[in-house]
Design a protein around this motif. Structure first.
Motif, short mmCIF file in Angstrom:
data_model
loop_
_atom_site.label_atom_id
_atom_site.label_comp_id
_atom_site.label_asym_id
_atom_site.label_seq_id
_atom_site.Cartn_x
_atom_site.Cartn_y
_atom_site.Cartn_z
N ALA A 37 0.96 -1.59 0.28
CA ALA A 37 -0.03 0.47 0.06
C ALA A 37 0.64 1.36 0.10
N VAL A 38 0.30 1.71 -0.92
CA VAL A 38 1.41 3.33 -1.31
C VAL A 38 1.24 4.44 -0.80
N LEU A 39 -0.71 4.59 -0.70
CA LEU A 39 -1.27 5.73 -0.34
C LEU A 39 -2.40 5.77 0.83
N PHE A 40 -2.41 5.75 1.74
CA PHE A 40 -3.75 5.91 2.28
C PHE A 40 -3.57 7.35 3.31
N PRO A 41 -5.32 7.15 3.36
CA PRO A 41 -5.92 8.37 4.53
C PRO A 41 -5.09 8.22 6.06
N ALA A 42 -5.26 9.53 6.24
CA ALA A 42 -5.06 9.05 8.39
C ALA A 42 -6.70 9.40 8.62
N VAL A 43 -6.50 8.07 9.67
CA VAL A 43 -7.58 8.24 10.11
C VAL A 43 -7.51 8.84 11.76
N THR A 44 -8.57 9.19 12.76
CA THR A 44 -8.57 9.82 13.72
C THR A 44 -9.20 9.27 14.80
N GLN A 45 -7.70 8.37 15.33
CA GLN A 45 -7.51 7.60 16.98
C GLN A 45 -8.00 9.13 18.53
N GLY A 46 -9.39 9.23 18.84
CA GLY A 46 -9.22 10.57 19.08
C GLY A 46 -8.74 9.65 20.68
N THR A 47 -8.41 10.83 21.46
CA THR A 47 -8.45 10.81 23.12
C THR A 47 -10.10 10.58 23.87
N ASN A 48 -9.81 10.29 24.95
CA ASN A 48 -10.70 10.52 26.07
C ASN A 48 -11.32 8.67 25.35
N ALA A 49 -10.90 7.65 26.14
CA ALA A 49 -11.31 6.63 25.33
C ALA A 49 -11.73 6.43 24.12
N GLY A 50 -11.09 7.13 23.17
CA GLY A 50 -11.44 7.25 21.50
C GLY A 50 -13.04 8.22 21.82
N ARG A 51 -13.23 8.75 22.05
CA ARG A 51 -14.40 9.53 21.86
C ARG A 51 -13.84 10.83 21.59
N GLY A 52 -12.76 10.78 22.26
CA GLY A 52 -12.08 12.62 21.77
C GLY A 52 -12.86 14.20 22.48
N GLN A 53 -12.23 14.88 22.21
CA GLN A 53 -12.87 16.05 22.65
C GLN A 53 -13.18 17.48 22.08
N ASN A 54 -13.22 16.43 20.82
CA ASN A 54 -13.15 17.49 19.77
C ASN A 54 -14.64 16.33 19.15
N THR A 55 -16.04 16.78 20.44
CA THR A 55 -16.90 16.96 19.75
C THR A 55 -17.77 17.55 18.44
N ARG A 56 -17.21 18.32 18.10
CA ARG A 56 -17.97 19.43 17.99
C ARG A 56 -16.96 19.81 16.36
N GLY A 57 -16.31 18.45 16.13
CA GLY A 57 -15.29 19.03 14.69
C GLY A 57 -16.00 18.78 13.70
N SER A 58 -15.89 18.70 12.85
CA SER A 58 -16.17 19.10 11.53
C SER A 58 -15.91 17.83 10.25
N GLU A 59 -16.59 17.05 9.75
CA GLU A 59 -16.19 15.45 9.14
C GLU A 59 -15.38 16.36 7.83
N ASN A 60 -13.82 15.63 8.03
CA ASN A 60 -12.70 16.15 6.51
C ASN A 60 -12.40 17.31 6.84
N ILE A 61 -12.29 18.17 8.42
CA ILE A 61 -11.96 18.92 8.70
C ILE A 61 -11.22 18.91 9.69
N ILE A 62 -9.62 19.37 9.94
CA ILE A 62 -8.55 18.54 10.60
C ILE A 62 -8.60 20.04 11.52
N THR A 63 -8.96 19.67 12.65
CA THR A 63 -8.68 20.61 13.57
C THR A 63 -8.19 21.62 14.37
N ASN A 64 -7.38 22.84 14.02
CA ASN A 64 -6.44 23.21 15.04
C ASN A 64 -6.41 22.35 16.21
#
Length: 396
Positions: A37-64
């Motif tokens: 495999a030579v190219l593949f998308p990054a996937v999100t691994q949120g903190t807080n048991a996988g739920r993450g803190q960024n509960t209001r993040g937009s899909e396909n947007i990398i939050t600052n």
């Protein structure tokens, strides 16, 4: 806008335990990838048991404030609305910092009016959707093995050593490397592999359109690569050595592919090694190679030894049959072999006369030259040996 390095060469597990409460999201490579495999998308691994803190993040947007982990042997490209926006080529952990309003949120420290209000207004104008799209893709910078090639019919090349055209059916494998990720994704990767939710781009998959294209281009370059290999003026290359010289053959193949299709300069690809698994020469080439092996076996001092052994066998045969027919069959008299049967000191003159009577009165130079020429054509003697016999037969 871009990446700020926060840890060098750190792995996902170490970062998760050390920085898990400090960042909104972690972006990491997906699991279960193949080596090709030579190219593949990054996937999100949120903190807080996988739920993450960024509960209001937009899909396909990398939050600052998000962190992207780049493992050893990989690079990273980010895309903003389909265009490359950032490149990372060193392993480590990087914090994402973007000026795009879509990257900002109430969690990114931008302030209420500067982030929430402005972003909602911009999204409202675009029908409630983010005005842009930010995606991150990993690029495999390791060697990509097991790229196969092969021919169904013979390929032909001009062979300087054989001094004629040679042909063979061949198959093998080559190892590929991505030398320039930006060129690679811009010129070769289909758009479907650079979109949201794209599946991994495996360059060896039969269903991959690029795989078939690269296969055809390599096969189309094989004849030229063989010709480059055997006709290199700086090397004593012979086609029989090509299977054991993966480095030399890879260089010839890479140069020919670059000449024909500009893999390195326009696509960011390089062939680092290549191996021929099998070569099946056509009948004419097999016959030529057989003659070459005979010539090699009789080259130098071996030719002289073989000639003397042949003459000695002829002398022995002449003695057994009671005459000089053995030598006559070779087209050579005793004088032509330099007096290899010596006169016994003190032997009766009659014996010498008897021996002389068994010799041809006058060796026939035409027969001698004809025999020597046949031995030359059969690869039993060298041109130098033939010239010497010719001078001797003509009395020069």
């Amino acid at each position: 806008m871009g990446f700020i390095q926060i840890a060098l060469g750190a792995g996902w597990d170490a970062l998760k335990s050390s920085f898990g409460d400090q960042f909104l999201d972690f972006l990491v490579p997906p699991t279960g990838l193949s080596d090709t495999a030579v190219l593949f998308p990054a996937v999100t691994q949120g903190t807080n048991a996988g739920r993450g803190q960024n509960t209001r993040g937009s899909e396909n947007i990398i939050t600052n404030g998000s962190v992207i982990v780049v493992p050893e042997g990989y690079g990273l490209l980010t895309f903003q609305d389909g265009a490359v926006s950032a490149v990372v080529a060193e392993a480590g952990a990087y914090r994402w910092d973007s000026e795009s309003q879509d990257s900002k949120s109430v969690f990114s420290g931008g302030g209420l009016l500067n982030s929430t209000f402005t972003t909602s207004w911009e999204r409202f104008k675009f029908g409630g959707r983010p005005m842009g799209q930010q995606l991150a893709f990993y690029v495999n910078l390791k060697e990509i093995p097991n790229n196969k090639f092969g021919t169904q019919s013979p390929i032909y090349w001009d062979d300087r050593y054989l001094n004629t055209q040679a042909g063979a059916i061949t198959r093998g494998t080559y190892v590929l490397e991505i030398a320039d990720p930006v060129l690679f994704v811009k010129t070769l990767v289909p758009a479907s592999y650079l979109s949201a939710g794209a599946r991994p781009f495996d360059i060896t998959e039969a269903t991959n359109p690029v795989s078939e294209q690269l296969f055809s281009e390599v096969v189309g370059s094989l004849a030229g690569a063989f010709s480059r290999y055997v006709n290199d003026p700086d090397k004593d290359h012979r086609i029989t050595r090509i299977q054991g010289d993966s480095v030399g053959f890879a260089k010839s193949l890479s140069e020919e592919v670059e000449k024909n299709y500009q893999w390195t300069t326009e696509r960011g690809l390089e062939i680092s090694s290549a191996t021929l698994v099998a070569i099946e020469y056509d009948a004419d080439t097999q016959a030529l190679l057989s003659d070459v092996r005979k010539a090699d076996a009789l080259s130098g001092g071996r030719a002289d030894t073989f000639l003397k052994q042949s003459v000695a066998r002829g002398v022995e045969n002449a003695g057994e049959t009671g005459g000089g027919t053995g030598l006559a069959m070779m087209g050579m008299g005793m004088g032509a072999i330099g007096g290899m049967v010596p006169q016994t000191p003190g032997a009766p003159a009659g014996m010498a006369a008897g021996a002389a009577a068994q010799q041809p009165a006058a060796p026939d130079p035409h027969a001698q030259l004809a025999s020597a020429k046949k031995m030359l054509d059969d690869g039993l003697i060298t041109q130098e040996d033939y010239d010497a016999l010719k001078k001797k037969a003509l009395g020069l």
